[in-house]
Structure formats: structure tokens, C-alpha cells
Design a protein around this motif. Sequence first.
Motif, PDB file in Angstrom:
ATOM      1  N   ILE A 165     -11.689   1.760   0.386  1.00 38.31           N
ATOM      2  CA  ILE A 165     -11.056   3.034   0.025  1.00 38.31           C
ATOM      3  C   ILE A 165     -12.019   4.139   0.401  1.00 38.31           C
ATOM      4  O   ILE A 165     -13.193   4.107   0.022  1.00 38.31           O
ATOM      5  N   ASP A 166     -11.542   5.110   1.155  1.00 39.63           N
ATOM      6  CA  ASP A 166     -12.319   6.299   1.498  1.00 39.63           C
ATOM      7  C   ASP A 166     -11.721   7.466   0.716  1.00 39.63           C
ATOM      8  O   ASP A 166     -10.520   7.731   0.825  1.00 39.63           O
ATOM      9  N   VAL A 167     -12.563   8.146  -0.067  1.00 41.04           N
ATOM     10  CA  VAL A 167     -12.101   9.255  -0.899  1.00 41.04           C
ATOM     11  C   VAL A 167     -12.664  10.561  -0.354  1.00 41.04           C
ATOM     12  O   VAL A 167     -13.812  10.617   0.075  1.00 41.04           O
ATOM     13  N   LEU A 185      -3.345  -4.884  -4.816  1.00 46.84           N
ATOM     14  CA  LEU A 185      -4.739  -5.051  -4.403  1.00 46.84           C
ATOM     15  C   LEU A 185      -5.154  -6.514  -4.352  1.00 46.84           C
ATOM     16  O   LEU A 185      -6.000  -6.898  -3.543  1.00 46.84           O
ATOM     17  N   LEU A 236      -8.187   6.533  -7.837  1.00 45.47           N
ATOM     18  CA  LEU A 236      -8.328   5.263  -7.138  1.00 45.47           C
ATOM     19  C   LEU A 236      -7.347   4.224  -7.656  1.00 45.47           C
ATOM     20  O   LEU A 236      -7.038   4.190  -8.851  1.00 45.47           O
ATOM     21  N   LYS A 270      -7.185  10.238  -0.659  1.00 50.39           N
ATOM     22  CA  LYS A 270      -7.847   8.963  -0.368  1.00 50.39           C
ATOM     23  C   LYS A 270      -7.117   8.238   0.753  1.00 50.39           C
ATOM     24  O   LYS A 270      -5.949   8.512   1.040  1.00 50.39           O
ATOM     25  N   HIS A 315     -11.515  -4.706   3.465  1.00 56.91           N
ATOM     26  CA  HIS A 315     -10.693  -3.625   2.924  1.00 56.91           C
ATOM     27  C   HIS A 315     -11.598  -2.629   2.224  1.00 56.91           C
ATOM     28  O   HIS A 315     -12.751  -2.921   1.912  1.00 56.91           O
ATOM     29  N   VAL A 358      -6.610   4.184   1.715  1.00 54.24           N
ATOM     30  CA  VAL A 358      -6.809   2.771   1.424  1.00 54.24           C
ATOM     31  C   VAL A 358      -6.581   2.047   2.745  1.00 54.24           C
ATOM     32  O   VAL A 358      -5.555   2.248   3.391  1.00 54.24           O
ATOM     33  N   TRP A 359      -7.552   1.236   3.157  1.00 49.23           N
ATOM     34  CA  TRP A 359      -7.461   0.574   4.454  1.00 49.23           C
ATOM     35  C   TRP A 359      -7.767  -0.908   4.327  1.00 49.23           C
ATOM     36  O   TRP A 359      -8.409  -1.345   3.379  1.00 49.23           O
ATOM     37  N   SER A 388      -4.177   1.719   7.627  1.00 51.92           N
ATOM     38  CA  SER A 388      -4.672   2.736   6.703  1.00 51.92           C
ATOM     39  C   SER A 388      -3.489   3.475   6.100  1.00 51.92           C
ATOM     40  O   SER A 388      -2.554   3.836   6.815  1.00 51.92           O
ATOM     41  N   LEU A 434       0.811  -1.216   0.000  1.00 57.78           N
ATOM     42  CA  LEU A 434       0.000   0.000   0.000  1.00 57.78           C
ATOM     43  C   LEU A 434       0.844   1.265   0.000  1.00 57.78           C
ATOM     44  O   LEU A 434       0.516   2.244  -0.677  1.00 57.78           O
TER      45      LEU A 434
END
Length: 138
Positions: free
Chosen positions: A110-112, A98, A82, A117, A108, A119-120, A74, A48
Motif C-alpha cells: 500500500i502506498d499512501v 486482503l 488503510l 492510497k 503486495h 493498493v497494489w 494497482s 480491491l
Amino acid sequence: METAQSDVTLPPDPSASWRARRFVADWCARRSLDEDSVDTLLLLTAELVTNAVLYGRSEVAVSLAATARQVRLSVADENTRLPQRRDPDPDALNGRGLLLVEALAERHGIDVSPVGKVVWCDVEVAGSLPGTTRRLSA
């Protein structure tokens, strides 16, 4: 009870992955995590953070939060683009980040936001982490 959380912000350079893995290894050692969980967290951290450096092209924020039975890793950057899941050629040296997250993490996502962003992924741990009781929510 609050979750056990720790954060570090790294520059967008080749040392970020190594520094992030060191941060995660130290955090895991302080909590006496089992070896399999540590190996999984280190591998996912490397993937990540490398992606964030290569494609985010900004500082990279790494965060770890623990509940009694899982750790959330995170990785944040300042790029809203993305990550793309690929099906790499078996001989390719990259393109599996990924896929590894999907295979090794319990959950898992993704918060944008307008500024980037996160990625968690959540990794289940053996045993119980001391001082943590609350389960993380997505």
C-alpha cells in the motif's frame, strides 16, 4: 524497454467492480495471458475495487503494468484510511479481500499519499509478455 501499462478511472458506484473486471479481462486478452493468471487478476481486481468503492468513497483508478513475467495491479482511491486485514467467520460473506491478495499475489503493498492510497499487487504470469523486459520495483 518501457512496461506495458493501461489505466481506467471509475465512479464510486456498484458498477465499478464489473467495469474494472471487464477492463482487466480485455487487457489480458490483448496480451494472451494464461487462464490461471487472468482468473487471479480478475478475482483480485474484484476484491480491491469493491473495497475501494465501499471504504474509499471516491473515484477508483485501476492500473495494470506488465513486465516480461508479472503484472502489477494497482487500485487507487482518495481515502488515506488503510485497509484492515480480518480473520472472518467462515460463514461471513465478506472480509477476505486482503487474505486473498496475500494468498494469490507474489508481492503486495500500500502506498499512501496526502490525497489517498494505492493498493497494489504483483501476479506472476506463465510464459512471457511480448514487448516487456523490465522488472517492476516496489
